[in-house]
Design an enzyme around this catalytic site. Structure first.
Site, PDB file in Angstrom:
ATOM      1  N   CYS A  19       0.820  -1.226   0.000  1.00  0.00           N
ATOM      2  CA  CYS A  19       0.000   0.000   0.000  1.00  0.00           C
ATOM      3  C   CYS A  19       0.848   1.268   0.000  1.00  0.00           C
ATOM      4  O   CYS A  19       0.341   2.355  -0.284  1.00  0.00           O
ATOM      5  CB  CYS A  19      -0.941   0.011   1.189  1.00  0.00           C
ATOM      6  SG  CYS A  19      -1.924  -1.476   1.311  1.00  0.00           S
ATOM      7  N   HIS A  23      -3.691   6.950   2.977  1.00  0.00           N
ATOM      8  CA  HIS A  23      -4.049   5.625   2.465  1.00  0.00           C
ATOM      9  C   HIS A  23      -5.449   5.275   2.973  1.00  0.00           C
ATOM     10  O   HIS A  23      -5.760   5.470   4.143  1.00  0.00           O
ATOM     11  CB  HIS A  23      -3.020   4.603   2.962  1.00  0.00           C
ATOM     12  CG  HIS A  23      -3.354   3.183   2.643  1.00  0.00           C
ATOM     13  ND1 HIS A  23      -3.899   2.806   1.446  1.00  0.00           N
ATOM     14  CD2 HIS A  23      -3.225   2.037   3.378  1.00  0.00           C
ATOM     15  CE1 HIS A  23      -4.091   1.493   1.443  1.00  0.00           C
ATOM     16  NE2 HIS A  23      -3.696   1.013   2.615  1.00  0.00           N
ATOM     17  N   ASN A  28     -10.071  -0.676   0.404  1.00  0.00           N
ATOM     18  CA  ASN A  28      -8.606  -0.620   0.364  1.00  0.00           C
ATOM     19  C   ASN A  28      -8.129  -1.197  -0.968  1.00  0.00           C
ATOM     20  O   ASN A  28      -8.269  -2.395  -1.207  1.00  0.00           O
ATOM     21  CB  ASN A  28      -8.043  -1.419   1.540  1.00  0.00           C
ATOM     22  CG  ASN A  28      -6.524  -1.407   1.586  1.00  0.00           C
ATOM     23  OD1 ASN A  28      -5.870  -0.922   0.657  1.00  0.00           O
ATOM     24  ND2 ASN A  28      -5.972  -1.945   2.653  1.00  0.00           N
TER      25      ASN A  28
HETATM   26  N1  ACO Z   1     -18.109  -9.197   9.754  1.00  0.00           N
HETATM   27  C1  ACO Z   1     -18.487  -9.448  11.015  1.00  0.00           C
HETATM   28  N2  ACO Z   1     -17.622  -9.733  12.004  1.00  0.00           N
HETATM   29  C2  ACO Z   1     -16.324  -9.774  11.690  1.00  0.00           C
HETATM   30  C3  ACO Z   1     -15.864  -9.494  10.400  1.00  0.00           C
HETATM   31  C4  ACO Z   1     -16.822  -9.212   9.406  1.00  0.00           C
HETATM   32  N3  ACO Z   1     -16.480  -8.937   8.135  1.00  0.00           N
HETATM   33  N4  ACO Z   1     -14.518  -9.592  10.378  1.00  0.00           N
HETATM   34  C5  ACO Z   1     -14.136  -9.889  11.626  1.00  0.00           C
HETATM   35  N5  ACO Z   1     -15.221 -10.007  12.426  1.00  0.00           N
HETATM   36  C6  ACO Z   1     -15.273 -10.325  13.841  1.00  0.00           C
HETATM   37  C7  ACO Z   1     -14.031 -11.036  14.279  1.00  0.00           C
HETATM   38  O1  ACO Z   1     -14.171 -12.421  14.052  1.00  0.00           O
HETATM   39  C8  ACO Z   1     -13.993 -10.706  15.762  1.00  0.00           C
HETATM   40  O2  ACO Z   1     -14.850 -11.576  16.437  1.00  0.00           O
HETATM   41  P1  ACO Z   1     -14.399 -12.254  17.801  1.00  0.00           P
HETATM   42  O3  ACO Z   1     -14.168 -11.108  18.735  1.00  0.00           O
HETATM   43  O4  ACO Z   1     -15.586 -13.090  18.139  1.00  0.00           O
HETATM   44  O5  ACO Z   1     -13.161 -13.003  17.471  1.00  0.00           O
HETATM   45  C9  ACO Z   1     -14.618  -9.321  15.833  1.00  0.00           C
HETATM   46  O6  ACO Z   1     -15.295  -9.114  14.580  1.00  0.00           O
HETATM   47  C10 ACO Z   1     -13.624  -8.192  16.074  1.00  0.00           C
HETATM   48  O7  ACO Z   1     -12.479  -8.413  15.260  1.00  0.00           O
HETATM   49  P2  ACO Z   1     -11.256  -7.421  15.330  1.00  0.00           P
HETATM   50  O8  ACO Z   1     -10.144  -7.980  14.524  1.00  0.00           O
HETATM   51  O9  ACO Z   1     -10.966  -7.012  16.738  1.00  0.00           O
HETATM   52  O10 ACO Z   1     -11.862  -6.141  14.623  1.00  0.00           O
HETATM   53  P3  ACO Z   1     -11.200  -4.743  14.475  1.00  0.00           P
HETATM   54  O11 ACO Z   1     -12.000  -3.725  15.144  1.00  0.00           O
HETATM   55  O12 ACO Z   1      -9.714  -4.782  14.735  1.00  0.00           O
HETATM   56  O13 ACO Z   1     -11.345  -4.504  12.901  1.00  0.00           O
HETATM   57  C11 ACO Z   1     -10.081  -4.659  10.873  1.00  0.00           C
HETATM   58  C12 ACO Z   1     -10.769  -5.417  12.021  1.00  0.00           C
HETATM   59  C13 ACO Z   1     -11.131  -3.854  10.151  1.00  0.00           C
HETATM   60  C14 ACO Z   1      -9.421  -5.655   9.941  1.00  0.00           C
HETATM   61  C15 ACO Z   1      -9.021  -3.713  11.472  1.00  0.00           C
HETATM   62  O14 ACO Z   1      -8.211  -4.428  12.370  1.00  0.00           O
HETATM   63  C16 ACO Z   1      -8.167  -3.060  10.439  1.00  0.00           C
HETATM   64  O15 ACO Z   1      -8.626  -2.245   9.652  1.00  0.00           O
HETATM   65  N6  ACO Z   1      -6.848  -3.329  10.461  1.00  0.00           N
HETATM   66  C17 ACO Z   1      -5.927  -2.691   9.561  1.00  0.00           C
HETATM   67  C18 ACO Z   1      -5.982  -3.285   8.212  1.00  0.00           C
HETATM   68  C19 ACO Z   1      -5.147  -2.468   7.257  1.00  0.00           C
HETATM   69  O16 ACO Z   1      -5.101  -1.263   7.370  1.00  0.00           O
HETATM   70  N7  ACO Z   1      -4.468  -3.073   6.323  1.00  0.00           N
HETATM   71  C20 ACO Z   1      -3.671  -2.233   5.451  1.00  0.00           C
HETATM   72  C21 ACO Z   1      -2.739  -2.906   4.712  1.00  0.00           C
HETATM   73  S1  ACO Z   1      -3.461  -3.937   3.484  1.00  0.00           S
HETATM   74  C22 ACO Z   1      -2.211  -4.252   2.350  1.00  0.00           C
HETATM   75  O17 ACO Z   1      -1.103  -3.827   2.469  1.00  0.00           O
HETATM   76  C23 ACO Z   1      -2.591  -5.125   1.208  1.00  0.00           C
END
Ligand code: ACO
Length: 329
Positions: free
Chosen positions: A116, A256, A286
Site C-alpha cells: 500500500c 491511504h 482498500n
Molecule cells: N463481519 C463481522 N464480524 C467480523 C468481520 C466481518 N467482516 N470480520 C471480523 N469479524 C469479527 C471477528 O471475528 C472478531 O470476532 P471475535 O471477537 O468473536 O473473534 C470481531 O469481529 C472483532 O475483530 P477485530 O479484529 O478485533 O476487529 P477490528 O475492530 O480490529 O477490525 C479490521 C478489524 C477492520 C481488519 C481492522 O483491524 C483493520 O482495519 N486493520 C488494519 C488493516 C489495514 O489497514 N491493512 C492495510 C494494509 S493492506 C495491504 O497492504 C494489502
C-alpha cells in the site's frame, strides 16, 4: 528535496472497474453485515475487476487519462513505474506489459513492490530520476487487483479490499512547487503480519498450497491497525519536518484509504477538519497501491486542489512499509 530541478505532478488519471460489490452483496457470501463493515472500516462498496481484466488493463485506462491531462503522447515517456503487489505475471513486469500496450517505445519500465506504500515509493523513485536530470518525465501508477488474491470465504479480509488504478505523470515544475520531501521506511520484522505466503521461491505453487489457501492475503488486522496508527503519525511528522512545514500548512491530507478509523486518528493528531482530508474508502475500500493515487486524482478532478496548495500524502502497508510526502501542487 535536494534535486537539480523541481519535480511535480503534471498529469493525472484514474480508473476503477465497472463492477461494484456492496456490503449487501457480501452479506450473501459470508457471515457479515453492513453495520459491522461500516462501523469498523467505513467501507460501503468496492469495485472488482472483470474476469478478463488484469492489473495492466486497469493501469492502461488510468495511464491514457493521465497522458491526456498532461498533454503528452506515450512515445514521449522516459520511464514507467508500476507499484503493485498483484502484477499480471511474475514476469514480464506489469510495467513492461503496459509499456507495450501504450506504445511507450522509449520508456524504461519496471514494477515496484511496497504494497500500500508503493505509490509513494514510486513517486520518490521517479522524482529522483527526473530531479537528477537522467529523465525528463515519468509515468507512475499505483494499481492492484486485490480481488485476485482475496479469499471470499474469509470475512476477516474479504470485506476490506477493492481493485483500481491511479496514475500521475511527473515532470519539471516551476521553482517553489512540486515534491518538497519524502519519508520512506520499512519494518521487515513485521512482514509476517500481512503476507501472501505461497507462489514465490520459498513456497512454490503446489496442490498443497492451493488446498491450504496460501495464495490469498493473510492479515493480522489488529496488529496492522496499531502499526498504521503509529506510522501515520511519525511519517507525516517526519515528512512535514523535512519539508520545513508544520501541520498548520496542510491544505489537503491524502491518506491511504484502508480504514476510516485509522484516517480519523491521523486527522485528530494533525488537527485537521474534514474539509482538508480526502476520504473515499467508502466507495473503493482498500485498493492497496491504488489507494493514494485514487484519492489524490479524485480530489484533483473535484477541484479540491489548487495551484500552490500544500498536499500531504501518507501510506502504510505490507512489508511492513510506509511512505509520506509533502507536495506543493
Ligand atoms: N463481519 C463481522 N464480524 C467480523 C468481520 C466481518 N467482516 N470480520 C471480523 N469479524 C469479527 C471477528 O471475528 C472478531 O470476532 P471475535 O471477537 O468473536 O473473534 C470481531 O469481529 C472483532 O475483530 P477485530 O479484529 O478485533 O476487529 P477490528 O475492530 O480490529 O477490525 C479490521 C478489524 C477492520 C481488519 C481492522 O483491524 C483493520 O482495519 N486493520 C488494519 C488493516 C489495514 O489497514 N491493512 C492495510 C494494509 S493492506 C495491504 O497492504 C494489502
Amino acid at each position: 528535496m535536494n534535486t537539480l530541478r523541481p519535480v511535480g505532478i503534471i498529469g493525472t488519471g484514474m480508473y476503477v472497474p465497472e463492477k461494484v460489490l456492496t456490503n449487501a452483496d457480501l452479506e450473501k457470501m459470508v457471515d457479515t453485515n453492513d453495520e459491522w463493515i461500516v462501523s469498523r472500516t467505513g467501507i460501503r462498496e468496492r469495485h472488482i475487476a472483470a474476469d478478463d481484466q488484469a492489473t495492466s488493463d486497469l493501469c492502461y485506462e488510468a495511464a491514457v487519462k493521465a497522458l491526456e491531462s498532461a498533454g503528452m503522447t506515450a512515445d514521449q515517456l522516459d520511464l514507467i513505474i508500476v507499484a503493485t503487489i498483484t502484477p499480471d505475471t511474475f514476469f514480464p513486469s506489469t510495467a513492461c506489459i503496459l509499456q507495450d500496450k501504450l506504445g511507450a517505445k522509449k520508456a524504461a519500465a519496471f514494477d515496484l513492490s511496497a504494497a500500500c506504500s508503493g505509490f509513494v515509493y514510486g513517486l520518490a523513485t521517479a522524482s529522483n530520476f527526473i530531479g537528477s536530470g537522467m529523465y525528463n518525465n515519468a509515468l507512475v501508477i499505483g494499481a492492484d487487483c486485490l480481488s485476485r488474491i482475496t479469499d471470499y470465504t474469509d470475512r476477516n479480509t474479504c470485506v476490506l479490499f477493492g481493485d483500481g488504478a491511479g496514475a500521475v505523470i511527473l515532470g519539471e515544475v516551476p521553482e517553489g512547487r512540486g515534491f518538497q520531501s519524502f519519508d520512506l521506511g520499512a519494518e521487515g520484522a513485521g512482514g509476517t503480519l500481512l503476507k501472501l505466503e505461497a507462489g514465490g521461491s520459498r513456497m512454490p505453487a503446489s496442490v498443497e498450497t492451493v488446498e491450504g489457501k496460501k495464495h490469498y492475503i493473510y492479515m493480522n488486522g489488529r496488529e496492522v491497525f496499531k502499526f498504521a496508527v503509529r506510522v501515520m503519525n511519525t511519517a507525516t511528522g517526519d515528512a512535514l519536518k523535512k519539508a520545513g512545514k508544520t501541520k498548520e500548512d496542510i491544505d489537503l491530507f491524502v491518506p491511504h484509504q484502508a480504514n476510516i478509523r485509522i484516517i480519523q486518528s491521523a486527522m485528530e493528531r494533525l488537527e485537521l477538519s474534514e474539509s482538508k482530508v480526502v476520504v473515499n474508502v467508502d466507495k473503493y475500500a482498500n485498493t492497496s497501491a491504488a489507494s493514494i493515487p485514487l484519492a489524490l486524482v479524485e480530489a484533483a478532478e473535484q477541484g479540491r486542489i489548487k495551484e500552490g496548495d500544500c498536499v500531504l500524502m501518507v501510506g502504510f502497508g505490507g512489508g511492513l512499509t510506509w511512505g509520506a510526502s509533502v507536495l506543493i501542487w
